[in-house]
Design a protein around this motif. Structure first.
Motif, PDB file in Angstrom:
ATOM      1  N   TRP A 111      67.120  22.017 -72.586  1.00  0.00           N
ATOM      2  CA  TRP A 111      68.141  22.687 -72.006  1.00  0.00           C
ATOM      3  C   TRP A 111      68.494  23.542 -73.554  1.00  0.00           C
ATOM      4  CZ3 TRP A 111      69.845  23.182 -67.777  1.00  0.00           C
ATOM      5  CH2 TRP A 111      69.892  22.256 -66.824  1.00  0.00           C
ATOM      6  N   GLY A 112      68.387  23.177 -74.595  1.00  0.00           N
ATOM      7  CA  GLY A 112      68.757  24.227 -75.803  1.00  0.00           C
ATOM      8  C   GLY A 112      67.746  25.656 -75.617  1.00  0.00           C
ATOM      9  N   ALA A 113      66.508  25.351 -75.191  1.00  0.00           N
ATOM     10  CA  ALA A 113      65.624  26.515 -74.949  1.00  0.00           C
ATOM     11  C   ALA A 113      66.219  27.549 -73.856  1.00  0.00           C
ATOM     12  CB  ALA A 113      64.399  26.237 -74.679  1.00  0.00           C
ATOM     13  N   VAL A 114      66.817  26.744 -72.846  1.00  0.00           N
ATOM     14  CA  VAL A 114      67.429  27.427 -71.668  1.00  0.00           C
ATOM     15  C   VAL A 114      68.621  28.405 -72.224  1.00  0.00           C
ATOM     16  CG1 VAL A 114      68.566  27.346 -69.497  1.00  0.00           C
ATOM     17  CG2 VAL A 114      66.490  25.933 -69.750  1.00  0.00           C
ATOM     18  N   VAL A 115      69.348  27.831 -73.072  1.00  0.00           N
ATOM     19  CA  VAL A 115      70.567  28.390 -73.564  1.00  0.00           C
ATOM     20  C   VAL A 115      70.217  29.897 -74.526  1.00  0.00           C
ATOM     21  CG1 VAL A 115      72.620  28.510 -75.116  1.00  0.00           C
ATOM     22  CG2 VAL A 115      72.214  26.578 -73.416  1.00  0.00           C
ATOM     23  N   VAL A 116      69.197  29.486 -75.125  1.00  0.00           N
ATOM     24  CA  VAL A 116      68.769  30.312 -76.184  1.00  0.00           C
ATOM     25  C   VAL A 116      68.094  31.617 -75.405  1.00  0.00           C
ATOM     26  CG1 VAL A 116      67.060  31.078 -77.727  1.00  0.00           C
ATOM     27  CG2 VAL A 116      68.270  28.992 -78.294  1.00  0.00           C
ATOM     28  N   GLY A 117      67.421  31.157 -74.269  1.00  0.00           N
ATOM     29  CA  GLY A 117      66.740  32.096 -73.354  1.00  0.00           C
ATOM     30  C   GLY A 117      67.752  33.110 -72.712  1.00  0.00           C
ATOM     31  N   PHE A 118      68.680  32.570 -72.250  1.00  0.00           N
ATOM     32  CA  PHE A 118      69.703  33.293 -71.733  1.00  0.00           C
ATOM     33  C   PHE A 118      70.557  34.269 -72.543  1.00  0.00           C
ATOM     34  CE2 PHE A 118      69.555  30.502 -68.275  1.00  0.00           C
ATOM     35  CZ  PHE A 118      69.427  31.236 -66.904  1.00  0.00           C
ATOM     36  N   ILE A 119      70.493  33.737 -73.840  1.00  0.00           N
ATOM     37  CA  ILE A 119      70.884  34.862 -74.713  1.00  0.00           C
ATOM     38  C   ILE A 119      69.948  36.076 -75.066  1.00  0.00           C
ATOM     39  CG2 ILE A 119      71.481  35.165 -77.469  1.00  0.00           C
ATOM     40  CD1 ILE A 119      72.193  32.339 -77.510  1.00  0.00           C
ATOM     41  N   GLY A 120      68.885  35.726 -74.843  1.00  0.00           N
ATOM     42  CA  GLY A 120      67.727  36.638 -74.819  1.00  0.00           C
ATOM     43  C   GLY A 120      67.990  37.733 -73.708  1.00  0.00           C
ATOM     44  N   VAL A 121      68.283  37.104 -72.226  1.00  0.00           N
ATOM     45  CA  VAL A 121      68.753  37.912 -71.336  1.00  0.00           C
ATOM     46  C   VAL A 121      69.870  38.813 -71.597  1.00  0.00           C
ATOM     47  CG1 VAL A 121      69.495  37.903 -68.931  1.00  0.00           C
ATOM     48  CG2 VAL A 121      67.803  36.357 -69.709  1.00  0.00           C
ATOM     49  N   LEU A 122      70.921  38.307 -72.235  1.00  0.00           N
ATOM     50  CA  LEU A 122      72.051  39.355 -72.473  1.00  0.00           C
ATOM     51  C   LEU A 122      71.568  40.216 -73.494  1.00  0.00           C
ATOM     52  CD1 LEU A 122      74.835  36.565 -73.231  1.00  0.00           C
ATOM     53  CD2 LEU A 122      74.598  38.024 -71.270  1.00  0.00           C
ATOM     54  N   ILE A 123      70.467  40.171 -74.381  1.00  0.00           N
ATOM     55  CA  ILE A 123      70.242  41.114 -75.331  1.00  0.00           C
ATOM     56  C   ILE A 123      69.735  42.223 -74.497  1.00  0.00           C
ATOM     57  CG2 ILE A 123      68.787  41.841 -77.240  1.00  0.00           C
ATOM     58  CD1 ILE A 123      69.162  38.823 -78.226  1.00  0.00           C
ATOM     59  N   MET A 124      68.807  42.001 -73.401  1.00  0.00           N
ATOM     60  CA  MET A 124      68.045  42.679 -72.655  1.00  0.00           C
ATOM     61  C   MET A 124      69.317  43.552 -71.738  1.00  0.00           C
ATOM     62  SD  MET A 124      64.419  41.241 -71.422  1.00  0.00           S
ATOM     63  CE  MET A 124      65.295  39.702 -70.535  1.00  0.00           C
ATOM     64  N   VAL A 125      70.229  42.868 -71.388  1.00  0.00           N
ATOM     65  CA  VAL A 125      71.174  43.556 -70.453  1.00  0.00           C
ATOM     66  C   VAL A 125      71.716  44.602 -71.183  1.00  0.00           C
ATOM     67  CG1 VAL A 125      73.251  43.094 -69.127  1.00  0.00           C
ATOM     68  CG2 VAL A 125      71.311  41.337 -68.671  1.00  0.00           C
ATOM     69  N   ARG A 126      72.062  44.376 -72.360  1.00  0.00           N
ATOM     70  CA  ARG A 126      72.900  45.158 -73.181  1.00  0.00           C
ATOM     71  C   ARG A 126      74.427  45.601 -72.460  1.00  0.00           C
ATOM     72  NH1 ARG A 126      69.837  50.356 -73.785  1.00  0.00           N
ATOM     73  NH2 ARG A 126      68.473  49.607 -72.013  1.00  0.00           N
ATOM     74  N   PRO A 127      75.276  44.500 -72.398  1.00  0.00           N
ATOM     75  CA  PRO A 127      76.351  44.764 -71.639  1.00  0.00           C
ATOM     76  C   PRO A 127      77.330  45.799 -72.477  1.00  0.00           C
ATOM     77  CG  PRO A 127      76.673  42.694 -72.870  1.00  0.00           C
ATOM     78  CD  PRO A 127      75.148  43.235 -73.042  1.00  0.00           C
ATOM     79  N   GLU A 128      77.004  47.008 -72.533  1.00  0.00           N
ATOM     80  CA  GLU A 128      77.962  48.026 -73.365  1.00  0.00           C
ATOM     81  C   GLU A 128      78.168  49.187 -72.424  1.00  0.00           C
ATOM     82  OE1 GLU A 128      75.736  49.465 -76.678  1.00  0.00           O
ATOM     83  OE2 GLU A 128      75.015  47.509 -77.249  1.00  0.00           O
ATOM     84  N   PRO A 129      79.221  49.822 -71.982  1.00  0.00           N
ATOM     85  CA  PRO A 129      79.431  51.034 -71.410  1.00  0.00           C
ATOM     86  C   PRO A 129      78.424  51.997 -71.455  1.00  0.00           C
ATOM     87  CG  PRO A 129      81.388  50.447 -72.516  1.00  0.00           C
ATOM     88  CD  PRO A 129      80.451  49.528 -73.285  1.00  0.00           C
ATOM     89  N   GLY A 130      78.043  52.534 -70.404  1.00  0.00           N
ATOM     90  CA  GLY A 130      77.026  53.360 -70.324  1.00  0.00           C
ATOM     91  C   GLY A 130      75.305  53.115 -70.278  1.00  0.00           C
ATOM     92  N   HIS A 131      75.107  51.729 -70.859  1.00  0.00           N
ATOM     93  CA  HIS A 131      73.838  51.362 -71.066  1.00  0.00           C
ATOM     94  C   HIS A 131      73.421  50.185 -69.942  1.00  0.00           C
ATOM     95  CE1 HIS A 131      73.369  53.234 -74.965  1.00  0.00           C
ATOM     96  NE2 HIS A 131      74.708  52.650 -75.183  1.00  0.00           N
ATOM     97  N   MET A 132      74.486  49.636 -69.159  1.00  0.00           N
ATOM     98  CA  MET A 132      74.313  48.780 -68.215  1.00  0.00           C
ATOM     99  C   MET A 132      74.003  49.435 -66.720  1.00  0.00           C
ATOM    100  SD  MET A 132      76.225  45.225 -67.687  1.00  0.00           S
ATOM    101  CE  MET A 132      75.429  43.616 -66.944  1.00  0.00           C
ATOM    102  N   ASN A 133      72.743  48.963 -66.451  1.00  0.00           N
ATOM    103  CA  ASN A 133      72.577  49.334 -64.785  1.00  0.00           C
ATOM    104  C   ASN A 133      72.623  47.995 -64.155  1.00  0.00           C
ATOM    105  OD1 ASN A 133      71.351  49.795 -62.368  1.00  0.00           O
ATOM    106  ND2 ASN A 133      69.750  51.326 -63.202  1.00  0.00           N
ATOM    107  N   LEU A 134      74.058  47.822 -63.655  1.00  0.00           N
ATOM    108  CA  LEU A 134      74.207  46.528 -63.350  1.00  0.00           C
ATOM    109  C   LEU A 134      73.692  46.387 -61.920  1.00  0.00           C
ATOM    110  CD1 LEU A 134      76.430  44.088 -63.398  1.00  0.00           C
ATOM    111  CD2 LEU A 134      78.148  45.467 -61.834  1.00  0.00           C
ATOM    112  N   VAL A 135      73.464  47.467 -61.090  1.00  0.00           N
ATOM    113  CA  VAL A 135      72.797  46.771 -59.558  1.00  0.00           C
ATOM    114  C   VAL A 135      71.150  46.426 -60.067  1.00  0.00           C
ATOM    115  CG1 VAL A 135      71.911  47.995 -57.605  1.00  0.00           C
ATOM    116  CG2 VAL A 135      74.335  48.367 -58.286  1.00  0.00           C
TER     117      VAL A 135
END
Length: 282
Positions: A111-135
């Motif tokens: 479960w800890g590895a899953v949480v860390v993995g999803f943090i990695g997903v957030l890093i890839m998503v780059r939820p910043e204005p102008g950077h995130m291709n939501l679709v």
């Protein structure tokens, strides 16, 4: 993994040439029957197509095709490397689904590895204005979730069903879905695009069979880490064909997700060895 990366490159290329996704799905699965048919003919024969789990195949095909369609949409909206990196989230989803659907015990380490993995997903998503291709990101993550659900479905039917049987009915379902979707929007491809569509189907079929054979002759723990090598080939193809270079956040996030996936796999192997260890002699 080389075949998978090349197949996804053909999906992106033909999509940029104006081919609808469902038509690409149709070609991908229809021409995959050529290597699949040769494989069945040389190994088990048509008897392998008998099944006692038609509903199981239907479930596996439904979630697997959801993953395929979403991944095809994603690769047309994201850089090839970025779309590939998001597929690394599949083991994270699979761990969660194993606990929810298969009622398997998932300890705090995984479960800890899953949480860390999803943090990695957030890093890839780059939820910043102008950077995130939501679709594009939504399609990519849905594809990863569908892939994880397909793996869970395969584990449920693999007790009675052989690899070629599962691949055959999934491919058959892909032809049906691709044909149904293409009825509403059919584009006649030019000769070059047609050749690439056919090539994508052949390569995709070969890749699927090679993966099936790899899992048949070697433990999953040996085969699974090679999945992450797909990012190398996607990076090379993306640069050579489209001049794409992966963003630093994509590489960093993919590294975190890959490390989490490999750790989850390690814990799975530890649990498997403990469960199958011979009892100590007193």
């Amino acid at each position: 993994m080389v075949c998978v990366a090349c197949m996804m490159a053909t999906v992106k290329w033909t999509g940029h040439r104006g081919m609808p996704v469902f038509e690409i799905v149709l070609f991908r699965n229809a021409f995959a029957f050529i290597p699949l048919g040769l494989y069945i003919w040389r190994t088990s024969g048509l008897s392998v197509l008998r099944t006692r789990r038609p509903l199981g195949h239907l479930t596996r095909s439904a979630v697997g095709l959801l993953s395929m369609v979403c991944s095809f949409f994603a690769v047309q909206r994201l850089a090839l490397t970025e779309a590939t990196a998001f597929t690394f989230a599949a083991p994270l989803f699979m761990t969660a689904l194993s606990a929810l659907v298969l009622r398997e015990f998932v300890g705090r380490h995984r479960w800890g590895a899953v949480v860390v993995g999803f943090i990695g997903v957030l890093i890839m998503v780059r939820p910043e204005p102008g950077h995130m291709n939501l679709v594009g990101v939504a399609f990519a993550l849905t594809a990863a979730l569908g892939s994880a659900a397909a793996m869970v479905a395969i584990r449920q039917i693999a007790v009675t069903e052989k690899g070629p049987t599962i691949v055959f009915y999934f491919t058959l379902g892909g032809v049906a879905v691709g044909l149904a979707g293409s009825l509403f929007h059919w584009v006649i491809p030019d000769p070059t695009t047609l050749a690439v569509l056919i090539l994508g189907g052949l390569i995709g079929g070969v890749g699927q069979l090679l993966l099936t054979e790899a899992i048949r002759v070697a433990p999953v723990g040996v085969v699974a880490p090679f999945d992450y090598s797909q990012l190398i080939w996607a990076t090379i193809l993306g640069f050579v064909i489209w001049g794409e270079l992966p963003h630093a956040a994509t590489v960093a996030g993919a590294a975190v997700v890959a490390a989490s996936g490999i750790y989850i796999l390690h814990r799975e192997l530890v649990r498997f060895r403990r469960a199958n260890a011979p009892a100590a002699v007193l």
